[in-house]
Design an enzyme around this catalytic site. Structure first.
Site, PDB file in Angstrom:
ATOM      1  N   ILE A   1      43.568  48.182  36.834  1.00 55.04           N
ATOM      2  CA  ILE A   1      42.741  47.647  37.914  1.00 55.04           C
ATOM      3  C   ILE A   1      43.655  46.995  38.943  1.00 55.04           C
ATOM      4  O   ILE A   1      44.438  46.108  38.614  1.00 55.04           O
ATOM      5  CB  ILE A   1      41.735  46.608  37.389  1.00 55.04           C
ATOM      6  CG1 ILE A   1      40.753  47.257  36.402  1.00 55.04           C
ATOM      7  CG2 ILE A   1      40.984  45.970  38.549  1.00 55.04           C
ATOM      8  CD1 ILE A   1      39.773  46.268  35.786  1.00 55.04           C
TER       9      ILE A   1
ATOM     10  N   ASP B   1      43.752  44.614  41.868  1.00 55.92           N
ATOM     11  CA  ASP B   1      43.021  43.543  42.533  1.00 55.92           C
ATOM     12  C   ASP B   1      43.781  43.184  43.799  1.00 55.92           C
ATOM     13  O   ASP B   1      44.639  42.301  43.789  1.00 55.92           O
ATOM     14  CB  ASP B   1      42.905  42.345  41.587  1.00 55.92           C
ATOM     15  CG  ASP B   1      42.149  41.179  42.204  1.00 55.92           C
ATOM     16  OD1 ASP B   1      41.392  41.408  43.160  1.00 55.92           O
ATOM     17  OD2 ASP B   1      42.324  40.048  41.713  1.00 55.92           O
TER      18      ASP B   1
ATOM     19  N   PHE C   1      46.239  45.345  34.471  1.00 57.12           N
ATOM     20  CA  PHE C   1      45.698  44.564  35.585  1.00 57.12           C
ATOM     21  C   PHE C   1      46.820  44.232  36.554  1.00 57.12           C
ATOM     22  O   PHE C   1      47.777  43.549  36.196  1.00 57.12           O
ATOM     23  CB  PHE C   1      45.069  43.270  35.069  1.00 57.12           C
ATOM     24  CG  PHE C   1      43.938  43.507  34.109  1.00 57.12           C
ATOM     25  CD1 PHE C   1      42.627  43.503  34.532  1.00 57.12           C
ATOM     26  CD2 PHE C   1      44.200  43.767  32.768  1.00 57.12           C
ATOM     27  CE1 PHE C   1      41.586  43.745  33.644  1.00 57.12           C
ATOM     28  CE2 PHE C   1      43.165  44.003  31.869  1.00 57.12           C
ATOM     29  CZ  PHE C   1      41.861  43.998  32.315  1.00 57.12           C
ATOM     30  N   LYS C   2      46.689  44.720  37.784  1.00 58.95           N
ATOM     31  CA  LYS C   2      47.646  44.386  38.837  1.00 58.95           C
ATOM     32  C   LYS C   2      46.981  43.367  39.749  1.00 58.95           C
ATOM     33  O   LYS C   2      46.143  43.699  40.585  1.00 58.95           O
ATOM     34  CB  LYS C   2      48.042  45.634  39.623  1.00 58.95           C
ATOM     35  CG  LYS C   2      49.066  45.367  40.722  1.00 58.95           C
ATOM     36  CD  LYS C   2      49.309  46.626  41.550  1.00 58.95           C
ATOM     37  CE  LYS C   2      50.311  46.369  42.650  1.00 58.95           C
ATOM     38  NZ  LYS C   2      50.485  47.550  43.538  1.00 58.95           N
ATOM     39  N   ILE C   3      47.348  42.114  39.565  1.00 59.45           N
ATOM     40  CA  ILE C   3      46.728  41.021  40.305  1.00 59.45           C
ATOM     41  C   ILE C   3      47.637  40.649  41.472  1.00 59.45           C
ATOM     42  O   ILE C   3      48.745  40.140  41.276  1.00 59.45           O
ATOM     43  CB  ILE C   3      46.483  39.796  39.398  1.00 59.45           C
ATOM     44  CG1 ILE C   3      45.686  40.187  38.159  1.00 59.45           C
ATOM     45  CG2 ILE C   3      45.789  38.699  40.193  1.00 59.45           C
ATOM     46  CD1 ILE C   3      44.313  40.766  38.428  1.00 59.45           C
TER      47      ILE C   3
END
Length: 305
Positions: A138, A140, A166-168
């Site tokens: 994902i 973000d 998760f790529k925040i």
């Protein structure tokens, strides 16, 4: 359920063009080879730093096939598949899986400033892609203009088996990462940051296990992550401080044009061309970038010399 423990530096591959604006396919192969030689833990293609928004659908498919074939399993590959239309995202996921991608990356559904998926529509799109049976990262990212709340991210991690990574890279990434890891627990398998690594140290302190950077100084970015993960924060801090002027200039002044400039300097490929309406780097901005990079002696700037 398979657990994923990906860590390290996963750069986004640039997309080379010839000066006439056509795809430089040999240059694409050379860019991948250079990134492998940088020691990347994985490579992402067709992302925003690959200029995905300047590519036709046919070019995307050409590049997907070329990159996955040329990588040949040397490193795991992530294919970006973001699109507002869920059927298109699903078809892109199917192609990536069929060609051997390790995972796909996608932003929340959006188109322009006003067409944005609701939280439930976003969940449903990721769920549909999850049914393809390929792990999902994902992304973000502020570019989408969609707020992916921590409760929504945790719900997707717990209820969609293929949501693994998760790529925040939203504003306040470290705070969001810390909360995501705390509230999501074991469901948050591979927390990463982005934004070229400009907030990398704070994000690693918050629990990130890797970063999706550009391909400009991959080997140095990876060293910071490696030092931090093995518990040597002082070495990570020193490496981060050494890198920060170049990464800051990349992030704030150049964007995806920085990696292209470095690779042209190193004769990885020949042209820094970016399709209109993206302007070329000004000579002054480019010269400042190279001045920041020279003390780092990056592989990208000497690979083809």
């Amino acid at each position: 359920m398979t657990k994923y423990t990906y860590t390290g530096a996963w750069p986004v591959a640039p997309t080379p063009f010839h000066d006439d604006g056509t795809l430089d396919l040999d240059g694409m192969r050379r860019a991948l080879d250079c990134i492998v030689d940088q020691g990347a833990d994985g490579i992402c293609i067709l992302a925003n730093f690959s200029e995905q928004f300047l590519l036709s659908d046919a070019e995307r498919e050409t590049l997907t096939r070329l990159c996955l074939e040329h990588a040949g399993g040397r490193v795991p590959m992530i294919v970006t598949i973001s699109h507002f239309a869920t059927p298109i995202v699903v078809e892109r996921a199917r192609l990536a899986k069929a060609l051997g991608a390790r995972a796909v990356m996608m932003m929340a559904p959006y188109h322009g400033a006003l067409l944005k998926g609701t939280p439930e529509q976003t969940f449903e799109q990721f769920q549909r892609v999850g049914e393809v049976g390929i792990p999902i990262m994902i992304q973000d990212a502020p570019l989408s203009g969609v707020d992916l709340s921590v409760p929504l991210l945790v719900r997707m991690a717990r209820e969609i088996e293929m949501v693994k990574m998760f790529k925040i890279e939203s504003i306040g990434a470290a705070t969001k990462l810390r909360r995501l890891i705390t509230e999501g627990g074991e469901a948050i398998e591979c927390p990463f940051d982005g934004e070229e690594g400009i907030t990398m140290l704070a994000d690693l302190d918050a629990g990130a296990k890797g970063t999706m950077c550009s391909a400009m100084v991959t080997e140095h970015i990876r060293a910071v992550v490696t030092d931090h993960l093995k518990g040597d924060r002082q070495a990570a801090l020193a490496g981060y401080q050494r890198l920060l002027p170049a990464v800051n200039h990349e992030n704030r002044q150049c964007g995806f044009r920085a990696a292209k400039a470095a690779m042209v300097e190193g004769k990885v490929f020949k042209s820094e061309f970016c399709r209109h309406p993206i302007p070329p780097l000004s000579p002054e901005t480019r010269a400042e970038l190279i001045d920041h990079l020279r003390p780092l002696d990056p592989i990208a700037m000497k690979w083809g010399l």
